[in-house]
Design a protein around this motif. Structure first.
Motif, PDB file in Angstrom:
ATOM      1  N   LYS A   1       0.827  -1.208   0.000  1.00 46.35           N
ATOM      2  CA  LYS A   1       0.000   0.000   0.000  1.00 46.35           C
ATOM      3  C   LYS A   1       0.858   1.253   0.000  1.00 46.35           C
ATOM      4  N   GLU A   2       1.967   1.217   0.755  1.00 49.92           N
ATOM      5  CA  GLU A   2       2.858   2.378   0.781  1.00 49.92           C
ATOM      6  C   GLU A   2       3.519   2.590  -0.582  1.00 49.92           C
ATOM      7  N   LYS A   3       3.903   1.465  -1.213  1.00 46.06           N
ATOM      8  CA  LYS A   3       4.486   1.570  -2.548  1.00 46.06           C
ATOM      9  C   LYS A   3       3.489   2.165  -3.537  1.00 46.06           C
ATOM     10  N   ILE A   4       2.243   1.720  -3.430  1.00 50.53           N
ATOM     11  CA  ILE A   4       1.211   2.229  -4.333  1.00 50.53           C
ATOM     12  C   ILE A   4       0.978   3.720  -4.090  1.00 50.53           C
ATOM     13  N   LYS A   5       0.997   4.140  -2.834  1.00 49.72           N
ATOM     14  CA  LYS A   5       0.864   5.560  -2.527  1.00 49.72           C
ATOM     15  C   LYS A   5       1.989   6.374  -3.166  1.00 49.72           C
ATOM     16  N   ILE A   6       3.203   5.824  -3.081  1.00 46.96           N
ATOM     17  CA  ILE A   6       4.358   6.524  -3.667  1.00 46.96           C
ATOM     18  C   ILE A   6       4.203   6.607  -5.184  1.00 46.96           C
ATOM     19  N   HIS A   7       3.750   5.490  -5.792  1.00 48.61           N
ATOM     20  CA  HIS A   7       3.516   5.500  -7.249  1.00 48.61           C
ATOM     21  C   HIS A   7       2.505   6.584  -7.619  1.00 48.61           C
ATOM     22  N   LEU A   8       1.414   6.618  -6.871  1.00 55.92           N
ATOM     23  CA  LEU A   8       0.362   7.590  -7.142  1.00 55.92           C
ATOM     24  C   LEU A   8       0.879   9.013  -6.950  1.00 55.92           C
ATOM     25  N   LEU A   9       1.664   9.219  -5.910  1.00 57.76           N
ATOM     26  CA  LEU A   9       2.220  10.541  -5.623  1.00 57.76           C
ATOM     27  C   LEU A   9       3.109  11.021  -6.760  1.00 57.76           C
ATOM     28  N   TRP A  10       4.051  10.180  -7.176  1.00 54.58           N
ATOM     29  CA  TRP A  10       4.999  10.599  -8.210  1.00 54.58           C
ATOM     30  C   TRP A  10       4.327  10.754  -9.575  1.00 54.58           C
ATOM     31  N   THR A  11       3.383   9.866  -9.868  1.00 53.80           N
ATOM     32  CA  THR A  11       2.669  10.008 -11.142  1.00 53.80           C
ATOM     33  C   THR A  11       1.908  11.333 -11.194  1.00 53.80           C
ATOM     34  N   SER A  12       1.250  11.673 -10.093  1.00 51.14           N
ATOM     35  CA  SER A  12       0.492  12.925 -10.039  1.00 51.14           C
ATOM     36  C   SER A  12       1.407  14.126 -10.176  1.00 51.14           C
ATOM     37  N   ILE A  13       2.543  14.082  -9.484  1.00 52.50           N
ATOM     38  CA  ILE A  13       3.503  15.194  -9.561  1.00 52.50           C
ATOM     39  C   ILE A  13       4.018  15.366 -10.984  1.00 52.50           C
ATOM     40  N   ILE A  14       4.389  14.243 -11.611  1.00 52.94           N
ATOM     41  CA  ILE A  14       4.932  14.302 -12.977  1.00 52.94           C
ATOM     42  C   ILE A  14       3.890  14.855 -13.946  1.00 52.94           C
TER      43      ILE A  14
END
Length: 804
Positions: free
Chosen positions: A8-21
């Protein structure tokens, strides 16, 4: 921390970076577009003063030629160029170019022929570009001022070469401000995203990402950040435009001042300055940033007498530049006041605002598609982890959802439609007119060949899907799109360009029949329906984003870069097909799409069936032709009417929104009518759209016309299929085969449509479209009459079920 928690933490990080990019990419694109527009307007204003100074050189040359000198043997030309260049602060070189592209004279001569790229990309004689032409090559700006002989025939061009770095240096402070605003905005976005992703709960009770709430949150966040950044850009560049307008107006004032004082020094007093009108008009033609000139106690000089200003006190001081002139032979002095054009100033700011709004619109499509795909993929990873299933089963779950289909359709459509708004413009640039052949006919060839290729390869692609499976056909189609895009960006020949568009047509046809085959290959009925709906949604989003983005980039970087970007975009779905799609199991599924092996055996039956052929010829073909009003006529008309490619792209965006959202909404309000009436209403709306353009012919009329056509297509295409499927003849042969025949006939109509509109343009664009409108309403009226008793006599179900 458990395995689920770590995932879940990995998925949060994925979502965070995708949104930022994504948000960073959107904001960076906004900033780049804005500063590029500013650079173009800045260079345009700066060139005005240089061209005015260069005009003095051409005047001297033309004066000498009138009295017997020959440009090929002009004694003293090199000295004239050397003397002029050394008086200019930013000019690197000046050359005289002959019509055969030979460099005859130069401040310094480093080559004997003009670079071929300059002559192909621009009309260096200036004959098609007003009084001058300009181009950018190898970090230099090239300005060409035509030289005419005593018969006003072009005999050469005066070329002025400026360093691009001069423009870049002067816009650097404003660029840095925009970068700083971007940094601040991104930091703000990052903080908000971290709070949302890490502190709040983006997962529901089933431990899945919340699609609706996340998308809503990201769209709102993107909107707020883009509006904030856009306002900062607007205010910064508004101040910049004020500053450069004043600077350029001052430079031009000095040129005019010097010319007038040169006359006064010859003994002419200010009150004897007659005949300045032509000089002022020529100056205003070159310097679009200037609205008018005022010479104290002498008069006002401007091109448009209808807008003549009689009192400078009525003009805002920020639009005025005043310089004093020396004494004449009567010891009189005068002042010259230059009035900056409000239109130039306001149009520049309006373009900035339009870019911000347009990028927000296309970023909306991009954000939704990418985030949807990411969330579905991440949710599947969560499910795989929880259920501890095999990798192959994980892939099967991903494809069953239809998310991969949607992303494939979106990226493929974006790649294919990136160049759609300027194909006729590219052909116009590459084509060399041939006597006896209509120019409009030639401009339609790259569009026609796409549909001709589509006719054959839709059928062939269906057979290939049966034999080879959808995956190989899709990869072949995307490879054709990739190859054609890169080739189109490289060729400098009209024939080769048309051939590249033919290859593109093959790729486009193969790719989309393969994507539909992929959708219907899914095992579960619910998954098939979801995938087919997703492919349609992805297609609309891709078309909207691709057409608008390509049009905007073309205006900034040129068409070659857009074709190369189209090729890059085609690579992404290729990688998705290879790495994210399951094993191909889509054979024997295309009969219900657009293909059937026994099509040849049913054609005679269809041709003999009067009701079906009357419907197809009176409704389907005209509807197919009307689509090319936007795809061919508008881009071609834009060349003649000097409408920017960016505005053509915005027309595509508005049309797409009307097709996808407003058209279906109309259908709900028309629910009480039968399909026959709905079709007639759709055709009447299209007729009215033609008339709007025929009456006005400006960019606003185009926007209104394509909006109306979008509404008509938004519900008309759906009703067309529904009406057709309820005909008795269709029920005898089966819906799949009948729809395949209708799709083929539609493509045939689309392939001939460019020539229909070419004939219309040959009659005069507005007059010709009026003729198309009359033919359209005549065919609709004929259909209305002959279909009056269809419900009772010819097998159409009376009051057929309406489509909500």
């Amino acid at each position: 921390m458990s395995g689920d928690e770590r995932l879940k933490e990995k998925i949060k990080i994925h979502l965070l970076w995708t949104s930022i990019i994504l948000i960073f990419a959107v904001l960076a694109l906004t900033g780049w577009m804005n500063i590029n527009t500013f650079e173009q307007k800045y260079s345009e204003s700066k060139f005005s003063s240089i061209i005015l100074k260069g005009q003095k050189v051409t005047d001297k040359i033309e004066y000498s030629i009138r009295y017997g000198k020959q440009i090929e043997s002009y004694f003293g030309m090199n000295e004239l160029l050397i003397d002029w260049v050394e008086q200019q602060e930013i000019v690197e070189n000046a050359r005289i170019i002959l019509p055969d592209q030979k460099i005859k004279y130069a401040y310094y001569k480093d080559e004997s022929q003009l670079d071929q790229r300059l002559t192909e990309a621009n009309n260096f004689s200036g004959r098609e570009s007003g009084s001058f032409a300009k181009a950018e090559l190898n970090d230099q700006y090239h300005i060409f001022i035509p030289i005419k002989d005593k018969n006003n025939l072009w005999i050469g061009s005066f070329e002025i070469i400026l360093p691009s770095a001069y423009i870049s240096k002067n816009i650097e402070p404003y660029f840095q401000k925009l970068i700083n605003y971007l940094k601040i905005t991104i930091i703000f976005v990052l903080i908000i995203l971290i709070i949302y992703v890490l502190l709040l709960r983006p997962f529901n009770k089933k431990i899945e990402l919340k699609k609706s709430s996340i998308i809503m949150f990201l769209v709102i966040l993107m909107g707020i950040s883009q509006i904030t950044y856009g306002v900062c850009n607007y205010l910064t560049l508004k101040n910049a435009f004020t500053s450069i307008s004043k600077d350029t107006a001052t430079e031009i004032s000095k040129v005019v001042q010097e010319d007038i004082e040169a006359i006064v020094r010859q003994g002419v007093s200010y009150d004897q300055l007659y005949g300045l009108d032509n000089y002022m008009e020529d100056t205003l033609n070159i310097a679009s940033i200037i609205d008018s000139f005022w010479i104290e106690e002498t008069g006002f000089y401007r091109m448009n007498a209808e807008n003549q200003i009689n009192d400078l006190n009525s003009v805002d001081s920020k639009y005025l530049v005043k310089v004093s002139m020396g004494e004449d032979n009567k010891q009189q002095t005068r002042s010259l006041t230059t009035v900056i054009s409000k239109d130039f100033f306001n149009d520049s700011l309006r373009e900035i605002i339009l870019e911000i709004i347009t990028i927000f619109a296309i970023s909306f499509f991009l954000m939704i598609e990418v985030v949807l795909f990411l969330m579905v993929y991440l949710n599947k990873k969560m499910q795989v982890k929880q259920n501890e299933v095999k990798v192959n089963e994980e892939e099967e779950e991903i494809e069953d959802d239809g998310a991969v289909v949607r992303m494939l359709a979106f990226l493929t459509a974006a790649s294919c439609f990136l160049s759609v708004s300027f194909i006729p413009k590219v052909m116009n640039q590459l084509y060399r007119p041939i006597s006896g052949i209509s120019n409009e006919f030639i401009l339609g060839l790259p569009v026609s060949i796409v549909f001709f290729a589509g006719i054959f390869f839709t059928v062939i692609g269906g057979k290939w899907v049966d034999r080879q499976g959808w995956k190989k056909v899709l990869l072949a189609g995307l490879s054709c799109v990739l190859f054609s895009s890169v080739s189109a960006g490289m060729v400098q020949n009209a024939v080769l360009f048309v051939l590249t568009r033919g290859i593109y047509g093959i790729g486009y046809a193969l790719a989309f029949i393969a994507i539909r085959a992929y959708a219907v290959s899914l095992k579960k009925s619910s998954h098939k329906q979801a995938a087919l709906a997703a492919s349609t949604s992805g297609l609309y989003s891709g078309v909207n984003m691709g057409a608008v983005l390509g049009a905007m980039i073309m205006g900034k970087l040129g068409y070659e870069k857009v074709f190369f970007l189209s090729g890059i975009l085609a690579v992404i779905p290729i990688l998705i097909v290879i790495f994210l799609t399951p094993k191909d199991n889509a054979k024997k599924v295309t009969g219900s799409i657009e293909h059937n092996k026994n099509m040849g055996s049913i054609v005679p039956f269809l041709v003999k069936n009067k009701e079906m052929m009357q419907f197809l010829l009176l409704i389907t073909v005209p509807m197919a032709i009307s689509v090319l009003f936007l795809d061919f006529f508008v881009p071609t008309y834009a060349i003649v009417a000097n409408i920017s490619t960016a505005n053509v792209g915005r027309a595509y965006l508005i049309n797409g929104i009307c097709v996808a959202y407003i058209g279906p909404l109309f259908l709900k309000y028309l629910a009480r009518f039968g399909n026959r009436v709905k079709l007639i209403i759709a055709r009447i709306i299209t007729f009215c759209a033609y008339i709007v353009f025929a009456l006005f012919g400006n960019i606003l009329a185009i926007i209104i016309a394509v909006s109306m056509m979008g509404v008509a297509d938004g519900f008309g295409l759906v009703v067309e299929s529904e009406y057709f499927l309820n005909l008795k003849g269709v029920k005898k042969i089966g819906s799949g085969q009948a729809l395949a025949f209708m799709a083929t006939l539609r493509k045939i109509g689309q392939s001939f449509a460019p020539q229909v509109f070419a004939i219309a343009m040959g009659l005069g664009s507005m007059k010709g479209i009026f003729g198309v409108a009359l033919i359209s309403i005549a065919l609709t009226s004929l259909f209305t009459l002959i279909s009056y008793n269809f419900n009772k006599k010819n097998g159409v179900i009376k009051n057929a079920e309406n489509i909500g």
